[in-house]
Design a protein around this motif. Structure first.
Motif, PDB file in Angstrom:
ATOM      1  N   ALA A   1       0.189  -1.575   0.126  1.00 15.31           N
ATOM      2  CA  ALA A   1      -0.346  -0.610  -0.087  1.00 15.31           C
ATOM      3  C   ALA A   1       0.694   1.538  -0.416  1.00 15.31           C
ATOM      4  O   ALA A   1       0.455   2.215  -0.447  1.00 15.31           O
ATOM      5  CB  ALA A   1      -0.840  -0.149   1.442  1.00 15.31           C
TER       6      ALA A   1
ATOM      7  N   ILE B   1      -6.252  -0.637  -3.250  1.00 11.59           N
ATOM      8  CA  ILE B   1      -7.731  -1.070  -1.867  1.00 11.59           C
ATOM      9  C   ILE B   1      -7.752  -2.615  -1.670  1.00 11.59           C
ATOM     10  O   ILE B   1      -7.655  -3.014  -0.342  1.00 11.59           O
ATOM     11  CB  ILE B   1      -7.940  -0.057  -2.042  1.00 11.59           C
ATOM     12  CG1 ILE B   1      -7.882   0.774  -1.788  1.00 11.59           C
ATOM     13  CG2 ILE B   1      -9.675  -0.228  -1.180  1.00 11.59           C
ATOM     14  CD1 ILE B   1      -9.107   2.245  -1.707  1.00 11.59           C
TER      15      ILE B   1
ATOM     16  N   TYR C   1      -3.924   2.135   7.231  1.00  7.43           N
ATOM     17  CA  TYR C   1      -5.361   2.440   7.249  1.00  7.43           C
ATOM     18  C   TYR C   1      -4.589   3.752   6.882  1.00  7.43           C
ATOM     19  O   TYR C   1      -6.428   4.324   5.847  1.00  7.43           O
ATOM     20  CB  TYR C   1      -5.844   2.807   8.559  1.00  7.43           C
ATOM     21  CG  TYR C   1      -6.851   0.975   9.031  1.00  7.43           C
ATOM     22  CD1 TYR C   1      -7.469   0.992   7.727  1.00  7.43           C
ATOM     23  CD2 TYR C   1      -5.788   0.057  10.524  1.00  7.43           C
ATOM     24  CE1 TYR C   1      -8.094  -0.758   8.361  1.00  7.43           C
ATOM     25  CE2 TYR C   1      -6.515  -1.076   9.513  1.00  7.43           C
ATOM     26  CZ  TYR C   1      -7.416  -1.655   9.199  1.00  7.43           C
ATOM     27  OH  TYR C   1      -7.799  -2.526   8.974  1.00  7.43           O
TER      28      TYR C   1
ATOM     29  N   ARG D   1      -4.247   3.617   3.452  1.00  8.53           N
ATOM     30  CA  ARG D   1      -5.480   3.299   2.781  1.00  8.53           C
ATOM     31  C   ARG D   1      -6.997   4.299   2.400  1.00  8.53           C
ATOM     32  O   ARG D   1      -7.279   4.813   0.938  1.00  8.53           O
ATOM     33  CB  ARG D   1      -5.781   2.073   3.357  1.00  8.53           C
ATOM     34  CG  ARG D   1      -7.564   1.561   2.858  1.00  8.53           C
ATOM     35  CD  ARG D   1      -8.124  -0.008   3.384  1.00  8.53           C
ATOM     36  NE  ARG D   1      -9.171  -0.341   3.101  1.00  8.53           N
ATOM     37  CZ  ARG D   1     -10.089  -1.172   3.634  1.00  8.53           C
ATOM     38  NH1 ARG D   1      -9.507  -1.854   4.722  1.00  8.53           N
ATOM     39  NH2 ARG D   1     -11.295  -2.026   3.407  1.00  8.53           N
TER      40      ARG D   1
ATOM     41  N   SER E   1     -11.313   4.308   7.401  1.00 12.11           N
ATOM     42  CA  SER E   1      -9.588   3.969   7.464  1.00 12.11           C
ATOM     43  C   SER E   1      -8.963   5.419   8.199  1.00 12.11           C
ATOM     44  O   SER E   1      -7.835   5.043   8.873  1.00 12.11           O
ATOM     45  CB  SER E   1      -9.546   3.900   6.082  1.00 12.11           C
ATOM     46  OG  SER E   1      -9.790   3.364   4.882  1.00 12.11           O
TER      47      SER E   1
END
Length: 1192
Positions: free
Chosen positions: A313, A351, A372, A375, A524
């Motif tokens: 990510a 995602i 998070y 994200r 998130s």
């Protein structure tokens, strides 16, 4: 080059695990294949990485293939070493033989021939014999096999028994395979590194080809990936990416970027098989659009294998941002909105992919929060791109024009295609429909009639300037519809994902997708503890709920947003959202919440709303306050109604007294407002938790806009300092409160504060601060004589009207109730001499004492007065004289003449003010008597001087003095006990001394009179007059019973007696007492010491053979270890001796009095002390403990 890439691509697809070749010499593979293949994948393997450090690999994939298998025979020739990673990593030779001669003549030469070109191999001897004879022959053959093929450094043979399989064989089998794989892998890694180094040295030469470098580099990375060395493989791809980006940067000519094929708008950052390498090759390199995505897909696959979705990510977000910039550079050559679509699909796929691999709790908390957060950033970026696409095709009027949407859409760069899309020829019907939709859009009016200019969602130069459209001109509506239709057709050609286009096909689908992205971003950010960002997106979710009339969920989300904006002080943003919350609350009939929202709207900066709008807020507030509510709640109006005390000093009151308190109120309401009730609490500064009863106003209070001054009636309060507390009141049926303190200005000024004020508004003093009671005279009065005691009553700016004074005497003092108490006024007189007091009485009146109390006259309520109370101090003891020049402990202490008067003054409006005071009064005798012998006559007479020292502050006149001598003494001269010379009357001034000389002689005493001599005292009698002023101290005693008017000016003569102790000289010694010397080493605290006295009879004064003795010592200085009193045996004969000793422990250091020996049965006049005992002895402090000594 294309041929090599195609071959390389096909090899990678067919080769996904390590190959182990099996040479079946004795046709044993069908028999052992099943058991051998069960060992793969290998559960635990130890390999060497690129840095030659051992790495443990779990589940190493491997495949056993016969050397006759087509997949091995069809491999590329050995000269193409680029693809050596596909070759076998070990060779297993299966043999069996039961005849030793056969082994020597046939099997051994064949094995030599087979293994002559192999590097990593080992032989598995399979035992098939069932009989003992066969087993014996096989053991001989296997023994010979080991001798021929094993070496000192390495064992290459192992034996497998088909009928008695042992676990140790499989451990040995896997160990030998791992050794072969490890050695082969090390050699191939070294080969690739050498080849890559050679190519790096040629990088600046014209013959250098990135494709060759890529094949070598990825071959190494692919081989490491097959060996499960993912970290090393990832490092190779990272280096490959850096090299490629450097190649692109240093390219001498512009190359084809890519991205023009159908489907390129869909992100391929997680699909490395999206396109063949042969499709994207450009001479000696690759197209940037596809190749960068291919490299990231390879890196992402390795990171997922390493269970690091967070890194996917994190890297993915950075890659999307940087690659988006590269797309912007080539935007003119790409399809319409290609960049926006690619970024949107990249974010969504990243995602989804990371969510499948990420599990909460498997990483550190800080890593989890950071995941998070990234994200949330991905959701936010995808949402921005999605709204831009929606805006470009005509949905801009349906997008909430919130501050966050305006900031994200209008402040970031928009697509700038070289040629804007043109309108298709057959789209006239679509244009009409779009134009109709534009005209039907009406902006939603806000609650309370609030008018605001809508925030922009896109820059003015986006499409309107390009088509010369003026959005404020309704005539350009048709042109605007054409722009939207053209953009929609162009975007439909760009987007290849049917799901994405479905989200843009209708308003309902658009809002559904927008809600999904907003929820994802909010959730998130909440997981990442980025509450502010999450709350902002809650506002976007609330707008969708509000639009679809889901007011309850909209209100919940709006409340979070308003709480954040209010806490951060973002009033401009709060003014945009708070009316929406108020409208939801009104629709839901949430009256308490609606009231709170109205107050918060009124509390915002006045510049944010017009006067008419603020009046609408107040109108709603007042309307609801006067309506019936099921559960009315107190309303906090701290920002609308502020208050402060007066600017002067605090109001000063006494404990229990009422008063009035002035408070300034500032009203921030746009109009006047009526308060049905108003009250204020005060808080004690000494105890913040202690609050007094609320102070209320009488009747209705009307607050004008701005400053208001209100007077509050203040009931009696406890002593202390008070600050303003909480302001409460009632508007209609609604109760409100305010904590807003102001230092003299409204809520929007710098003087406004919600902190507790520190300046007291009220001070309540204790009773002793209102009046002072003290003794008028500090000098001593006469003992045993009626005297006036003066009490000064001084009010301190407080009226004593109606005050009662209760008088009580202490022990040894009584009030002469037959005389009235006198009271007089005191005034200052600075011209008096220093011998008189500064306060001189000017008026005098009498007050009768009733039940121990008096009532002060009204004229004495506000002036300083002195109260004269007739008292008499009682002392039954006879004063004792002392020897002149000797400090005697028997001299009377000052405390013996101390008496007390307990006073209790009740005053105030309701006599609630009470002052208790105990006044000490000192009484004393007129004289202190001391004696000394001044001379001795030739006839044995003595001249005794009696010194009289005045102890009062008054003049004493002595009229007569005589002595009553104790037994053993007689008067000389006239024999009447009078002084030798007549000097009377003798005047003794205050604090002075006078001496009187008496002549006495020693008399004879008998044994029967000894007891009387021991205990008898000489009495001196003094007739005297006293002349003094009660304002100074001692004075003429109060005449209790005047005999007549003619005797009113006659001063009574008083008599004073004092005891004197006269000791006869030792003329007839009966007993000698000697104090024996102390030890030479001295006395020390805590160490035992013995005191000794020697007694000797000088005469036969009695017939007893024992003597009573007693040892006295100060208990603070000595601890006696033994008997203090007893009988010592002493013979009655003359010259008899005895020694008395006693042990003591010194308790205090310094010069102290030693213990004293007393003989109670012998008169000290007949005791001769030789040598006499010391008056003081020196006691040293205890020695220091060695444990506390510090060496120098």
């Amino acid at each position: 080059m294309t041929h090599l890439l195609a071959q390389f691509q096909s090899i990678k697809i067919s080769c996904d695990r390590l190959v182990i070749a099996v040479k079946d010499v004795s046709d044993l593979w069908p028999v052992v294949s099943e058991k051998v293949e069960e060992r793969a994948p290998f559960k635990r393997a130890i390999l060497n990485n690129k840095t030659r450090h051992q790495v443990t690999v779990d589940n190493l994939p491997a495949e056993f293939l016969l050397t006759t298998d087509s997949r091995i025979k069809s491999r590329v020739p050995q000269d193409q070493l680029f693809f050596c990673f596909q070759e076998p990593y070990a060779t297993v030779v299966l043999v069996t033989c039961e005849d030793l001669d056969e082994f020597k003549t046939i099997l051994k030469p064949r094995l030599k021939l087979i293994l002559q070109n192999e590097e990593e191999w080992f032989v598995v001897f399979v035992s098939k014999a069932k009989s003992d004879h066969g087993s014996k022959m096989e053991r001989k053959v296997y023994g010979r096999l080991e001798v021929d093929f094993n070496s000192r450094r390495r064992e290459r043979c192992c034996k497998f028994d088909l009928h008695e399989s042992e676990a140790t064989f499989w451990d040995d089998f896997e160990l030998k395979i791992m050794e072969c794989i490890r050695n082969t892998l090390d050699r191939r890694i070294q080969f690739y590194e050498d080849e890559i180094r050679k190519l790096n040295e040629q990088r600046l030469t014209p013959v250098w080809s990135f494709c060759n470098f890529f094949i070598l580099k990825e071959s190494l990375a692919f081989m490491l990936e097959m060996a499960q060395l993912h970290e090393d493989s990832l490092r190779e791809y990272d280096e490959l990416e850096l090299c490629y980006m450097e190649t692109v940067k240093n390219a001498d000519k512009e190359r084809e970027f890519g991205g023009l094929d159908h489907g390129d708008d869909e992100s391929a950052i997680l699909n490395r098989n999206n396109k063949q390498l042969t499709q994207i090759v450009l001479d000696t390199s690759f197209r940037q659009f596809e190749f960068q995505q291919y490299l990231f897909a390879c890196q992402a696959k390795l990171l997922f294998n390493l269970h690091r979705p967070f890194d996917v990510a994190s890297r993915g977000f950075s890659f999307i941002v940087s690659f988006s910039e590269a797309l912007a550079l080539h935007e003119s050559n790409l399809p319409f909105c290609m960049r926006e679509v690619w970024v949107l699909t990249s974010c969504l796929r990243l995602i989804n992919a990371t969510a499948e691999h990420f599990r909460d709790g498997q990483v550190a908390p800080d890593i989890e929060r950071e995941y998070y957060r990234i994200r949330g950033e991905l959701y936010c970026l995808s949402r921005v791109k999605f709204m831009r696409l929606a805006y470009l095709i005509g949905y801009g009027s349906n997008i909430e024009r919130s501050p966050v949407n305006s900031a994200l859409l209008s402040m970031l760069p928009w697509p700038k295609p070289a040629v804007l899309p043109s309108l298709p020829s057959d789209a006239s019907s679509e244009v009409l429909a779009k134009e109709k939709a534009i005209l039907e859009v009406t902006p939603r009016s806000k609650h309370f009639g609030i008018q605001r200019k809508p925030l922009p969602l896109g820059p003015l130069s986006l499409l309107f300037d390009a088509y010369n459209i003026n959005v404020e001109n309704s005539a350009d509506t048709s042109k605007l519809a054409e722009v939207y239709v053209a953009a929609e057709h162009a975007l439909r050609a760009t987007i290849s994902d049917p799901g994405l286009w479905k989200s843009l096909s209708s308003l309902e689908e658009l809002e559904t997708k927008n809600l999904e992205l907003s929820k994802g971003a909010a959730d998130s950010y909440y997981h990442a503890w980025w509450k502010r960002h999450g709350v902002v997106f809650d506002g976007e979710i609330a707008s969708v709920y509000f639009k679809h009339k889901n007011y309850e969920q909209a209100a919940n989300s709006y409340e979070k947003v308003c709480a954040l904006y209010s806490g951060e002080g973002w009033q401009d943003l709060l003014a945009d959202v708070l009316p929406n919350l108020a409208e939801c609350q009104k629709i839901l009939n949430d009256k308490p919440g609606y009231l709170t929202s109205c107050v918060r709207l009124l509390s915002l900066d006045k510049k944010l709303f017009s006067t008419k709008e603020r009046q609408a807020f107040q109108s709603e507030l007042v309307h609801l306050a006067h309506s019936e509510m099921a559960d009315p709640v107190p309303l906090d109006v701290s920002s609308l109604i502020t208050y402060s005390g007066h600017s002067g000093p605090p109001v000063e009151l006494c404990d229990g007294d009422p008063g009035s308190l002035t408070v300034t109120l500032w009203s921030e309401f746009p109009d006047d407002i009526t308060l049905e009730s108003l009250s204020l609490t005060l808080t004690a500064t000494s105890n913040a938790d202690e609050r007094v009863k609320a102070i209320k106003t009488n009747g209705v209070t009307i607050l004008n806009t701005g400053r208001n001054t209100i007077a509050l009636s203040l009931p009696p309060q406890k002593p202390g300092s008070y600050v303003l507390g909480v302001l409460t009141g009632q508007i209609g049926h609604l109760r409100f409160r305010s904590h807003g303190f102001s230092r003299g200005g409204p809520a929007d000024s710098d003087d406004f504060s919600l902190d507790k004020p520190t300046r007291p508004i009220l001070k309540v003093f204790k009773p002793r601060s209102l009046v002072d009671l003290s003794a008028a005279v500090s000098s001593a009065l006469l003992m045993n004589k009626p005297q006036w005691v003066g009490i000064v009553i001084k009010p301190l700016n407080y009226s004593l009207k109606g005050a009662h004074l209760h008088i009580d005497t202490g022990p040894g003092l009584r009030i002469e109730e037959s005389r009235a108490i006198e009271i007089e006024k005191l005034v200052d007189n600075d011209n008096n001499n220093s011998s008189k007091p500064s306060n001189v009485p000017t008026e005098c009146s009498q007050i009768n004492l009733t039940n121990g109390s008096i009532k002060l006259p009204d004229w004495a309520s506000s002036i300083t007065t002195i109260l004269w109370i007739p008292v008499c101090a009682i002392s039954d003891g006879l004063p004792k004289g002392t020897s002149a020049g000797v400090i005697s402990t028997q001299r009377p202490s000052i405390a013996n003449g101390l008496r007390t008067l307990s006073l209790k003054l009740e005053f105030g409006v309701s006599h609630n003010q009470i002052l208790k005071r105990t006044i000490p009064v000192h009484f004393t005798d007129p004289f202190h008597v001391s004696t000394r012998v001044t001379d001795q006559g030739s006839d044995g007479s003595l001249f005794l001087q009696v010194i009289l020292q005045s102890q009062v502050k008054a003049s004493l006149t002595i009229h007569d003095v005589w002595l009553d001598l104790q037994d053993g003494f007689s008067h000389a001269g006239r024999g009447d006990g009078r002084p030798t010379s007549g000097m009377f009357p003798l005047v003794v001034p205050p604090a002075s001394k006078s001496g009187i000389l008496f002549g006495i002689s020693l008399g004879t005493i008998t044994n029967e009179d000894e007891e009387i001599v021991v205990h008898g005292d000489t009495i001196i009698n003094i007739k005297y007059e006293i002349c003094g002023d009660r304002n100074l101290g001692s004075h003429t005693p109060i005449s209790l019973k005047p005999e007549g008017p003619e005797d009113g000016d006659v001063t009574p003569v008083l008599t004073f007696k004092s005891g004197l102790v006269l000791q006869r000289p030792v003329q007839e010694p009966l007993l000698a007492v000697a104090f024996l010397p102390l030890p030479s080493n001295g006395l020390t605290v805590g160490q035992l010491v013995t005191f000794r006295w020697r007694l000797e009879r000088l005469t036969n004064f009695d017939s007893k053979n024992e003597l009573l003795y007693e040892v006295n010592a100060n208990p603070k200085n000595w601890m006696i270890a033994g008997r203090k009193r007893g009988h010592a045996p002493l013979s009655s004969k003359q010259g008899a001796r005895i020694e008395i000793s006693i042990m003591c422990v010194p308790l205090a250091a310094g010069h102290v009095r030693p213990p004293k020996l007393n003989l109670p049965s012998v008169n000290w006049a007949n005791v001769c002390c030789n040598p006499a005992g010391p008056h003081l002895v020196c006691v040293l402090p205890p020695p220091l403990s060695s444990s506390f000594c510090i060496p120098a």
